[in-house]
Design an enzyme around this catalytic site. Structure first.
Site, PDB file in Angstrom:
ATOM      1  N   LYS A   1      86.808  62.464  51.799  1.00  0.00           N
ATOM      2  CA  LYS A   1      85.895  63.394  51.141  1.00  0.00           C
ATOM      3  C   LYS A   1      86.460  64.821  51.171  1.00  0.00           C
ATOM      4  O   LYS A   1      86.320  65.574  50.205  1.00  0.00           O
ATOM      5  CB  LYS A   1      84.516  63.367  51.806  1.00  0.00           C
ATOM      6  CG  LYS A   1      83.735  62.065  51.637  1.00  0.00           C
ATOM      7  CD  LYS A   1      83.333  61.750  50.209  1.00  0.00           C
ATOM      8  CE  LYS A   1      82.302  62.681  49.647  1.00  0.00           C
ATOM      9  NZ  LYS A   1      81.881  62.252  48.270  1.00  0.00           N
TER      10      LYS A   1
ATOM     11  N   TYR B   1      86.665  58.160  56.106  1.00  0.00           N
ATOM     12  CA  TYR B   1      85.688  58.604  55.104  1.00  0.00           C
ATOM     13  C   TYR B   1      85.677  60.140  55.023  1.00  0.00           C
ATOM     14  O   TYR B   1      85.783  60.715  53.937  1.00  0.00           O
ATOM     15  CB  TYR B   1      84.295  58.077  55.466  1.00  0.00           C
ATOM     16  CG  TYR B   1      83.166  58.682  54.660  1.00  0.00           C
ATOM     17  CD1 TYR B   1      82.992  58.351  53.317  1.00  0.00           C
ATOM     18  CD2 TYR B   1      82.260  59.577  55.237  1.00  0.00           C
ATOM     19  CE1 TYR B   1      81.960  58.907  52.569  1.00  0.00           C
ATOM     20  CE2 TYR B   1      81.228  60.133  54.495  1.00  0.00           C
ATOM     21  CZ  TYR B   1      81.078  59.798  53.164  1.00  0.00           C
ATOM     22  OH  TYR B   1      80.061  60.354  52.434  1.00  0.00           O
TER      23      TYR B   1
ATOM     24  N   THR C   1      81.145  55.177  50.146  1.00  0.00           N
ATOM     25  CA  THR C   1      80.307  55.701  51.235  1.00  0.00           C
ATOM     26  C   THR C   1      80.209  54.768  52.451  1.00  0.00           C
ATOM     27  O   THR C   1      79.423  55.029  53.360  1.00  0.00           O
ATOM     28  CB  THR C   1      78.877  56.001  50.716  1.00  0.00           C
ATOM     29  OG1 THR C   1      78.360  54.819  50.093  1.00  0.00           O
ATOM     30  CG2 THR C   1      78.868  57.136  49.716  1.00  0.00           C
TER      31      THR C   1
HETATM   32  N1  NAP Z   1      75.036  58.175  52.050  1.00  0.00           N
HETATM   33  C1  NAP Z   1      75.114  59.180  52.930  1.00  0.00           C
HETATM   34  O1  NAP Z   1      74.603  59.104  54.067  1.00  0.00           O
HETATM   35  C2  NAP Z   1      75.812  60.450  52.553  1.00  0.00           C
HETATM   36  C3  NAP Z   1      75.909  61.465  53.520  1.00  0.00           C
HETATM   37  C4  NAP Z   1      76.562  62.647  53.160  1.00  0.00           C
HETATM   38  C5  NAP Z   1      77.097  62.797  51.888  1.00  0.00           C
HETATM   39  N2  NAP Z   1      76.998  61.773  50.977  1.00  0.00           N
HETATM   40  C6  NAP Z   1      77.600  61.971  49.645  1.00  0.00           C
HETATM   41  O2  NAP Z   1      76.538  62.048  48.697  1.00  0.00           O
HETATM   42  C7  NAP Z   1      76.981  61.502  47.441  1.00  0.00           C
HETATM   43  C8  NAP Z   1      75.975  60.448  46.964  1.00  0.00           C
HETATM   44  O3  NAP Z   1      75.942  59.397  47.949  1.00  0.00           O
HETATM   45  P1  NAP Z   1      75.063  58.075  47.765  1.00  0.00           P
HETATM   46  O4  NAP Z   1      74.610  57.669  49.126  1.00  0.00           O
HETATM   47  O5  NAP Z   1      74.074  58.261  46.664  1.00  0.00           O
HETATM   48  O6  NAP Z   1      76.194  57.042  47.297  1.00  0.00           O
HETATM   49  P2  NAP Z   1      76.013  55.492  46.991  1.00  0.00           P
HETATM   50  O7  NAP Z   1      74.588  55.095  47.117  1.00  0.00           O
HETATM   51  O8  NAP Z   1      77.053  54.757  47.783  1.00  0.00           O
HETATM   52  O9  NAP Z   1      76.369  55.426  45.431  1.00  0.00           O
HETATM   53  C9  NAP Z   1      77.669  55.545  44.950  1.00  0.00           C
HETATM   54  C10 NAP Z   1      77.713  54.868  43.604  1.00  0.00           C
HETATM   55  O10 NAP Z   1      79.050  54.989  43.065  1.00  0.00           O
HETATM   56  C11 NAP Z   1      79.383  53.746  42.471  1.00  0.00           C
HETATM   57  N3  NAP Z   1      80.822  53.572  42.277  1.00  0.00           N
HETATM   58  C12 NAP Z   1      81.711  52.906  43.066  1.00  0.00           C
HETATM   59  N4  NAP Z   1      82.940  52.927  42.514  1.00  0.00           N
HETATM   60  C13 NAP Z   1      82.829  53.614  41.342  1.00  0.00           C
HETATM   61  C14 NAP Z   1      83.764  53.966  40.323  1.00  0.00           C
HETATM   62  N5  NAP Z   1      85.067  53.626  40.411  1.00  0.00           N
HETATM   63  N6  NAP Z   1      83.315  54.654  39.249  1.00  0.00           N
HETATM   64  C15 NAP Z   1      81.993  54.989  39.142  1.00  0.00           C
HETATM   65  N7  NAP Z   1      81.081  54.696  40.090  1.00  0.00           N
HETATM   66  C16 NAP Z   1      81.482  54.019  41.186  1.00  0.00           C
HETATM   67  C17 NAP Z   1      78.806  52.752  43.462  1.00  0.00           C
HETATM   68  O11 NAP Z   1      78.775  51.441  42.944  1.00  0.00           O
HETATM   69  P3  NAP Z   1      78.899  50.201  43.993  1.00  0.00           P
HETATM   70  O12 NAP Z   1      77.704  50.273  44.879  1.00  0.00           O
HETATM   71  O13 NAP Z   1      78.923  49.026  43.079  1.00  0.00           O
HETATM   72  O14 NAP Z   1      80.190  50.413  44.745  1.00  0.00           O
HETATM   73  C18 NAP Z   1      77.435  53.349  43.704  1.00  0.00           C
HETATM   74  O15 NAP Z   1      76.508  52.948  42.701  1.00  0.00           O
HETATM   75  C19 NAP Z   1      78.390  60.959  47.695  1.00  0.00           C
HETATM   76  O16 NAP Z   1      79.331  61.920  47.294  1.00  0.00           O
HETATM   77  C20 NAP Z   1      78.452  60.792  49.206  1.00  0.00           C
HETATM   78  O17 NAP Z   1      79.769  60.871  49.708  1.00  0.00           O
HETATM   79  C21 NAP Z   1      76.351  60.617  51.273  1.00  0.00           C
END
Ligand code: NAP
Length: 290
Positions: free
Chosen positions: A131, A127, A64
């Site tokens: 996605k 990014y 992300t």
């Molecule tokens: N954040 C935003 O503003 C946003 C906006 C729109 C959509 N989204 C989507 O919403 C969803 C949730 O986002 P979020 O913000 O909750 O994401 P996040 O906080 O970045 O969490 C992603 C998690 O995935 C873990 N991860 C990394 N590599 C991995 C692997 N190989 N296997 C298993 N886990 C792994 C990360 O660990 P590490 O931290 O150690 O890397 C982290 O704990 C995602 O699909 C994202 O694309 C997010």
């Protein structure tokens, strides 16, 4: 007991799901992050699913870091596209219902009215492209439900709300862009909707008609408006200056407008989606009096 596997569970959304999981006594959750289950490793995912059969998989794992992705596209595509293909194929083979998330950044931002699910994506950033590639993998497999969301924040992990609160404590003035318009989403609301979907699917009540849905909080704002609301709720006096994207360049290009139309999910689940200001106040622990 219906078993639910959550991947990437140490992130924002994963942690909010953890918080809500206790309210769902008939669901048994298995929370994993990369140390327990690395979703880029097909053998590991296969083995895990064979040892721990589940009916649902909620994939919260993602790359992300929007700006960093411009410098490391391979890492972004590995997690946001290749790993999603792995999960999609394994879920199909084991008859597991998959919930996956995508982003408003798959749109080019040229619209001036909310994007519907059928609008043509055209991402400007690595990014967004990674996605979208993940979405295409699942659509090709006809696997899972994809929820596109936007501007996600939570009391867990890294996000805009925390960044503004940190900067407001360190600096006397802030500059925040006011020409990118979207809708913030509290990850706790998205987690609640995800569990609502799981319960519908489990009870085979009113099944989904589509594989792709938009979900964010209601209302729209610029990043500047969002920042103003954060400091107002926190009771901070800092001066925030609105600036244009051209005055505040970032590595990745972001859409100028990425509001999502949520009619499909609203009608399917028959829900009232909270306004972003109300959810922000709740996230910050502030009760609003009318
Ligand atoms: N954040 C935003 O503003 C946003 C906006 C729109 C959509 N989204 C989507 O919403 C969803 C949730 O986002 P979020 O913000 O909750 O994401 P996040 O906080 O970045 O969490 C992603 C998690 O995935 C873990 N991860 C990394 N590599 C991995 C692997 N190989 N296997 C298993 N886990 C792994 C990360 O660990 P590490 O931290 O150690 O890397 C982290 O704990 C995602 O699909 C994202 O694309 C997010």
């Amino acid at each position: 007991m219906t078993r639910v596997l959550v991947t990437g569970a140490n992130g924002q959304l994963g942690n909010e799901l953890r918080k809500l999981s206790g309210l769902n006594q008939d669901l048994e959750f298995i929370f994993t992050d990369v140390d327990e289950l690395n979703i880029t490793n097909e053998n590991e995912v296969n083995q895990f699913i064979e040892n721990e059969p589940v009916r649902f998989l909620i994939n919260c794992a993602a790359y992300t870091a929007v700006d960093r992705a411009e410098d490391e596209p391979e890492k972004a595509f590995l997690l946001n596209a290749d790993a999603v293909d792995i999960i999609g194929r394994i879920c199909t083979r084991h008859n597991i219902q998959l919930i996956h998330y995508s982003t408003d950044f798959i749109f080019d931002g040229k619209h001036r009215k909310p994007y519907v699910e059928a609008d043509i994506p055209d991402p400007a950033s690595v990014y967004g492209k990674s996605k979208l590639a993940g979405e295409y993998h699942l659509q090709k497999l006809n696997a899972g439900i994809i929820i596109r969301t936007s501007w996600l924040y939570s009391s867990f992990g890294h996000n805009f709300v925390k960044t503004i609160l940190r900067l407001a404590a360190e600096q006397v003035e802030l500059r925040v862009v006011d020409d990118q318009i979207g809708s913030p989403t509290w990850a706790a609301d998205l987690a609640g909707i995800t569990l609502e979907i799981i319960n519908r699917l489990k009870n085979k009540k009113n099944p989904p008609q589509y594989g792709l849905y938009h979900y964010s909080n209601e209302g729209t704002c610029s990043w500047y408006d969002f920042a103003e609301e954060i400091v107002k709720l926190a009771g901070l006096k800092i001066k925030i200056h609105p600036v244009s994207t051209s005055e505040y360049p970032s590595k990745a290009r972001r859409p100028a407008y990425s509001v999502l139309d949520k009619s499909l999910i609203r009608n399917w689940l028959n829900i009232k989606i909270p306004n972003w200001k109300d959810s922000l106040a709740k996230c910050m622990g502030i009760t609003k009096h009318q």
